[in-house]
Design a protein around this motif. Structure first.
Motif, short mmCIF file in Angstrom:
data_model
loop_
_atom_site.label_atom_id
_atom_site.label_comp_id
_atom_site.label_asym_id
_atom_site.label_seq_id
_atom_site.Cartn_x
_atom_site.Cartn_y
_atom_site.Cartn_z
N UNK A 92 0.91 -1.27 -0.11
CA UNK A 92 0.08 -0.05 0.14
C UNK A 92 0.84 1.07 -0.18
N UNK A 93 0.61 2.14 -0.81
CA UNK A 93 1.18 3.43 -0.76
C UNK A 93 0.29 4.56 -0.64
N UNK A 94 0.31 5.39 0.39
CA UNK A 94 -0.47 6.50 0.54
C UNK A 94 0.31 7.79 0.09
N UNK A 95 -0.54 8.93 0.18
CA UNK A 95 0.26 10.22 -0.17
C UNK A 95 1.09 10.45 0.95
N UNK A 96 0.83 10.14 2.12
CA UNK A 96 1.81 10.43 3.36
C UNK A 96 1.18 11.05 4.37
#
Ligand code: PLP
Length: 287
Positions: A92-96
């Motif tokens: 999973x990659x989120x905008x931060x």
């Protein structure tokens, strides 16, 4: 044996793995994910999954949190640490992390990367007895082609299916067409022997398993047609099945309580699963 998760550069005990409360994935579903199937220690279709991750990230203007090579390394390292033989790798990659505001952070933040693995029992060429599906209205947004973590309509549809005793939900759009499952692509075999699955556009996720099955169907010289099909047509079909990284090819033997065909897994689904497993067995041995 400890089970590890990977969180922003560190391999941590899965039980203690956590992200910040202002991670935009947590607060705004501002992130994307991928699920890669693993069989006998082999990753299935890693490249197209990472290609799709790249596309999802680009569509949402999120940068890669690490290089693609580094991500491939982390996948392998986590598989090794968790002795993953059969199951899946979730990434999973989120905008931060940023102070909550709908708009993107004005000062760039580093995208957050999380990976986990899940063990499942060994599955093979046998389709098992098949599953039931329940139709549900497709109430999702108009960018279902992006694999985002915003899955609430899918969650509600799957839950409704489970509460009715069905395994999967088949989502039906305003025109009465089945778009896809809550977490799978949908296929039928018509009485004339046409293999049908909905064409890809913004209305569905272009499943990686779907793509591999298209190539297999082509090799087998099956008559594959990518077009919409209605729920009524599915109920009259000779066969129906779902596809995904974790279900491979799984026959649908009941739709809304009505048997599909003779109510048993059909020959097309069985053959496609066999070939899919053969394809998976040829992948790179990792764990
Ligand atoms: N459609 C949806 C909505 C999904 O969530 C998934 C997988 O999670 C699929 C289709 C199947 O995609 P894949 O074959 O890449 O697993």
């Amino acid at each position: 044996m400890a089970r590890y998760a990977y969180v922003n550069g560190r391999y941590v005990d899965h039980r203690d793995a956590s992200v910040h409360i202002e991670d935009r994935g947590y607060q705004l579903a501002d992130g994307v994910y991928e699920v890669v199937g693993v069989r006998d220690g082999r990753l299935i279709d890693e490249k197209p999954h990472l290609d799709r991750l790249d596309r999802s990230l680009r569509e949402l203007q999120i940068a890669w949190p690490v290089s693609r090579q580094a991500l491939s390394f982390v996948i392998r390292e986590l598989m090794r640490r968790n002795r993953l033989r059969d199951g899946l790798v979730y990434m999973q990659v989120t905008r931060g992390v940023a102070r909550r505001d709908h708009a993107f952070p004005t000062t760039p933040v580093k995208p957050a990367l999380v990976l986990t693995t899940k063990n499942t029992k060994h599955v093979g060429a046998d389709t098992g007895p098949g599953i039931s599906v329940k139709s549900q209205p497709d109430i999702r947004w108009e960018r279902c082609d992006i694999k985002t973590v915003g899955l609430l309509p899918n969650v509600l549809a799957k839950q409704a299916a489970r509460e009715s005793g069905a395994y999967e939900a088949w989502l039906v759009d305003a025109d009465g067409n089945v778009t896809e499952g809550a977490s799978t692509n949908a296929w039928i075999v018509t009485p004339d022997g046409e293999l049908v699955t909905r064409h890809t556009d913004n209305g569905i996720l272009a499943g990686i398993t779907r793509g591999t099955l298209k190539a297999i169907a082509n090799d087998l010289q099956l008559k594959l047609v990518e077009r919409p099909f209605t729920l009524a047509e599915a109920k009259r079909a000779k066969e129906a099945f779902i596809s995904s990284a974790t279900s491979f090819v799984t026959p649908v033997v009941k739709i809304d309580g009505e048997p599909v065909g003779d109510g048993k897994p059909g020959p097309t689904a069985r053959r496609l699963r066999e070939e899919y497993v053969r394809f998976a067995d040829a992948g790179e041995l990792v764990a």
